[in-house]
Design a protein around this motif. Structure first.
Motif, PDB file in Angstrom:
ATOM      1  N   PHE A   4      41.347  50.359  -6.555  1.00 20.80           N
ATOM      2  CA  PHE A   4      41.320  48.953  -6.960  1.00 20.80           C
ATOM      3  C   PHE A   4      41.734  48.052  -5.805  1.00 20.80           C
ATOM      4  O   PHE A   4      41.151  46.977  -5.600  1.00 20.80           O
ATOM      5  CB  PHE A   4      42.238  48.732  -8.161  1.00 20.80           C
ATOM      6  CG  PHE A   4      42.226  47.318  -8.683  1.00 20.80           C
ATOM      7  CD1 PHE A   4      41.050  46.741  -9.145  1.00 20.80           C
ATOM      8  CD2 PHE A   4      43.384  46.554  -8.687  1.00 20.80           C
ATOM      9  CE1 PHE A   4      41.026  45.430  -9.618  1.00 20.80           C
ATOM     10  CE2 PHE A   4      43.376  45.253  -9.158  1.00 20.80           C
ATOM     11  CZ  PHE A   4      42.193  44.688  -9.616  1.00 20.80           C
ATOM     12  N   ALA A   5      42.712  48.495  -5.029  1.00 24.03           N
ATOM     13  CA  ALA A   5      43.132  47.715  -3.860  1.00 24.03           C
ATOM     14  C   ALA A   5      42.016  47.657  -2.827  1.00 24.03           C
ATOM     15  O   ALA A   5      41.802  46.628  -2.177  1.00 24.03           O
ATOM     16  CB  ALA A   5      44.390  48.320  -3.252  1.00 24.03           C
ATOM     17  N   LEU A   6      41.281  48.755  -2.680  1.00 21.60           N
ATOM     18  CA  LEU A   6      40.146  48.759  -1.757  1.00 21.60           C
ATOM     19  C   LEU A   6      39.061  47.789  -2.219  1.00 21.60           C
ATOM     20  O   LEU A   6      38.425  47.112  -1.400  1.00 21.60           O
ATOM     21  CB  LEU A   6      39.569  50.173  -1.638  1.00 21.60           C
ATOM     22  CG  LEU A   6      40.418  51.195  -0.877  1.00 21.60           C
ATOM     23  CD1 LEU A   6      39.789  52.576  -0.971  1.00 21.60           C
ATOM     24  CD2 LEU A   6      40.606  50.785   0.574  1.00 21.60           C
ATOM     25  N   PHE A   7      38.853  47.738  -3.532  1.00 22.31           N
ATOM     26  CA  PHE A   7      37.875  46.782  -4.064  1.00 22.31           C
ATOM     27  C   PHE A   7      38.338  45.344  -3.786  1.00 22.31           C
ATOM     28  O   PHE A   7      37.533  44.495  -3.383  1.00 22.31           O
ATOM     29  CB  PHE A   7      37.685  46.986  -5.566  1.00 22.31           C
ATOM     30  CG  PHE A   7      36.782  45.969  -6.206  1.00 22.31           C
ATOM     31  CD1 PHE A   7      35.413  46.015  -6.017  1.00 22.31           C
ATOM     32  CD2 PHE A   7      37.308  44.946  -6.990  1.00 22.31           C
ATOM     33  CE1 PHE A   7      34.573  45.068  -6.587  1.00 22.31           C
ATOM     34  CE2 PHE A   7      36.489  43.997  -7.563  1.00 22.31           C
ATOM     35  CZ  PHE A   7      35.109  44.059  -7.357  1.00 22.31           C
ATOM     36  N   LYS A   8      39.632  45.071  -3.990  1.00 25.99           N
ATOM     37  CA  LYS A   8      40.143  43.731  -3.702  1.00 25.99           C
ATOM     38  C   LYS A   8      39.995  43.400  -2.213  1.00 25.99           C
ATOM     39  O   LYS A   8      39.686  42.257  -1.853  1.00 25.99           O
ATOM     40  CB  LYS A   8      41.606  43.624  -4.133  1.00 25.99           C
ATOM     41  CG  LYS A   8      41.817  43.649  -5.629  1.00 25.99           C
ATOM     42  CD  LYS A   8      43.183  43.117  -6.034  1.00 25.99           C
ATOM     43  CE  LYS A   8      44.310  43.985  -5.543  1.00 25.99           C
ATOM     44  NZ  LYS A   8      45.630  43.497  -6.013  1.00 25.99           N
ATOM     45  N   LEU A   9      40.198  44.381  -1.367  1.00 29.64           N
ATOM     46  CA  LEU A   9      40.013  44.168   0.064  1.00 29.64           C
ATOM     47  C   LEU A   9      38.558  43.829   0.373  1.00 29.64           C
ATOM     48  O   LEU A   9      38.275  42.958   1.205  1.00 29.64           O
ATOM     49  CB  LEU A   9      40.440  45.416   0.840  1.00 29.64           C
ATOM     50  CG  LEU A   9      40.288  45.366   2.365  1.00 29.64           C
ATOM     51  CD1 LEU A   9      41.075  44.198   2.950  1.00 29.64           C
ATOM     52  CD2 LEU A   9      40.751  46.686   2.979  1.00 29.64           C
ATOM     53  N   VAL A  17      37.034  34.077  -2.332  1.00 33.43           N
ATOM     54  CA  VAL A  17      37.761  34.138  -3.599  1.00 33.43           C
ATOM     55  C   VAL A  17      39.209  34.502  -3.314  1.00 33.43           C
ATOM     56  O   VAL A  17      39.483  35.503  -2.637  1.00 33.43           O
ATOM     57  CB  VAL A  17      37.126  35.192  -4.537  1.00 33.43           C
ATOM     58  CG1 VAL A  17      37.920  35.300  -5.829  1.00 33.43           C
ATOM     59  CG2 VAL A  17      35.668  34.827  -4.830  1.00 33.43           C
ATOM     60  N   PRO A  18      40.178  33.697  -3.807  1.00 30.94           N
ATOM     61  CA  PRO A  18      41.589  33.991  -3.530  1.00 30.94           C
ATOM     62  C   PRO A  18      42.066  35.235  -4.287  1.00 30.94           C
ATOM     63  O   PRO A  18      42.166  35.239  -5.500  1.00 30.94           O
ATOM     64  CB  PRO A  18      42.312  32.727  -4.031  1.00 30.94           C
ATOM     65  CG  PRO A  18      41.385  32.135  -5.048  1.00 30.94           C
ATOM     66  CD  PRO A  18      39.997  32.467  -4.608  1.00 30.94           C
ATOM     67  N   VAL A  19      42.330  36.291  -3.557  1.00 34.60           N
ATOM     68  CA  VAL A  19      42.779  37.556  -4.131  1.00 34.60           C
ATOM     69  C   VAL A  19      44.039  37.991  -3.406  1.00 34.60           C
ATOM     70  O   VAL A  19      44.081  37.995  -2.163  1.00 34.60           O
ATOM     71  CB  VAL A  19      41.699  38.650  -4.002  1.00 34.60           C
ATOM     72  CG1 VAL A  19      42.217  39.983  -4.514  1.00 34.60           C
ATOM     73  CG2 VAL A  19      40.436  38.247  -4.757  1.00 34.60           C
ATOM     74  N   ALA A  20      45.061  38.345  -4.160  1.00 35.83           N
ATOM     75  CA  ALA A  20      46.327  38.785  -3.568  1.00 35.83           C
ATOM     76  C   ALA A  20      46.250  40.269  -3.241  1.00 35.83           C
ATOM     77  O   ALA A  20      45.791  41.079  -4.047  1.00 35.83           O
ATOM     78  CB  ALA A  20      47.481  38.521  -4.529  1.00 35.83           C
ATOM     79  N   LEU A  21      46.714  40.631  -2.055  1.00 36.14           N
ATOM     80  CA  LEU A  21      46.726  42.022  -1.630  1.00 36.14           C
ATOM     81  C   LEU A  21      47.994  42.257  -0.830  1.00 36.14           C
ATOM     82  O   LEU A  21      48.210  41.642   0.215  1.00 36.14           O
ATOM     83  CB  LEU A  21      45.495  42.338  -0.778  1.00 36.14           C
ATOM     84  CG  LEU A  21      45.301  43.794  -0.359  1.00 36.14           C
ATOM     85  CD1 LEU A  21      45.042  44.664  -1.584  1.00 36.14           C
ATOM     86  CD2 LEU A  21      44.148  43.920   0.621  1.00 36.14           C
ATOM     87  N   SER A  22      48.854  43.133  -1.323  1.00 34.04           N
ATOM     88  CA  SER A  22      50.133  43.383  -0.671  1.00 34.04           C
ATOM     89  C   SER A  22      50.009  44.528   0.323  1.00 34.04           C
ATOM     90  O   SER A  22      49.135  45.391   0.213  1.00 34.04           O
ATOM     91  CB  SER A  22      51.197  43.738  -1.713  1.00 34.04           C
ATOM     92  OG  SER A  22      50.816  44.882  -2.457  1.00 34.04           O
ATOM     93  N   GLY A  23      50.897  44.538   1.312  1.00 36.67           N
ATOM     94  CA  GLY A  23      50.913  45.612   2.292  1.00 36.67           C
ATOM     95  C   GLY A  23      49.995  45.345   3.467  1.00 36.67           C
ATOM     96  O   GLY A  23      49.191  44.414   3.478  1.00 36.67           O
TER      97      GLY A  23
END
Length: 258
Positions: A4-9, A17-23
């Protein structure tokens, strides 16, 4: 990173599109996120199709198409169009590989790029207008073009050596490796869209196979073009390939769905 994090990336990479991604994000994460580029294209296509349908309820179709194209530019930040322009400026104005790369990283737009951009946007508008007699087919064409064009352009990764440009230019880092699993997910995304088209629209299995063959040929032409000009590819080249493939999908739909 999780899937899911890879998809957000992938969403962050291809859109505004504003998407939060930590790390922290590593080069390997960028490589892996490319497996979801076609799915991001599917999301962009669905947004554009929904907007086009809503706008067509209260505006002439020609105006609705124009505004929808504008929405697509807002969603992506004209990311791919920028690469398309840079490629035409660099390939048209440069005499050697290094000169072409220098032109491509220049933020200014030249004659080749300006003319190419005008032709590109007019082509999209006119082709979509040709498809507007059947609203369902038009909406499907938009979704299909956004998905399959990104699938085809992304599949170029690994087919040519990557020309190092990131440290010197304004472009984002680019995936340089497409693992077999990533390639399978990428292709599956496009196949799903085609299967929906076969089920819901007048888009036969033979249409699907013909379109895939046309896109494969387009990718091969782009691959030869980039290899001859640069000996490899850059992020701008992938953006140009996506735009070319998007036009190819619209042309194919005009020919086959009329």
């Amino acid at each position: 990173m999780s899937q899911f994090a890879l998809f957000k990336l992938a969403v962050i990479f291809l859109t505004r599109v504003p998407v939060a991604l930590s790390g922290k994000v590593s080069d390997e994460d960028i490589n892996l996120s490319s497996r979801y580029f076609a799915l991001v294209g599917l999301g962009i296509g669905l947004c554009m199709a929904c907007a086009l349908w809503l706008l067509s309820l209260c505006l002439p179709m020609s105006v609705a198409i124009l505004f929808t194209l504008g929405l697509g530019l807002l969603i992506t930040g004209a990311f791919h169009e920028d690469g398309f322009v840079d490629v035409w400026d660099g390939f048209g104005g440069g005499w050697c590989k290094q000169q072409k790369l220098d032109i491509m990283k220049d933020s200014r737009i030249g004659t080749y790029g300006a003319v190419a951009l005008i032709i590109l946007m007019l082509s999209k508008y006119q082709l979509l207008l040709e498809l507007s007699e059947g609203v369902a087919k038009l909406l499907f064409a938009v979704v299909m073009a956004q998905t399959l064009s990104r699938m085809t352009a992304t599949s170029l990764i690994g087919k040519l050596p990557y020309v190092q440009l990131d440290a010197q230019s304004k472009v984002k880092p680019v995936a340089k490796v497409l693992q077999p699993t990533s390639r399978a997910i990428l292709y599956a995304s496009g196949v799903i869209v085609l299967l929906v088209g076969v089920s819901l629209f007048e888009f036969s299995v033979w249409h699907s196979l013909a379109l895939l063959g046309t896109l494969w040929l387009t990718r091969w032409v782009c691959q030869q073009w980039f290899s001859r000009q640069l000996g490899g590819y850059t992020g701008d080249c992938l953006g140009a390939a996506q735009q070319i493939c998007e036009i190819v999908v619209y042309v194919f739909c005009v020919v086959s769905l009329q």
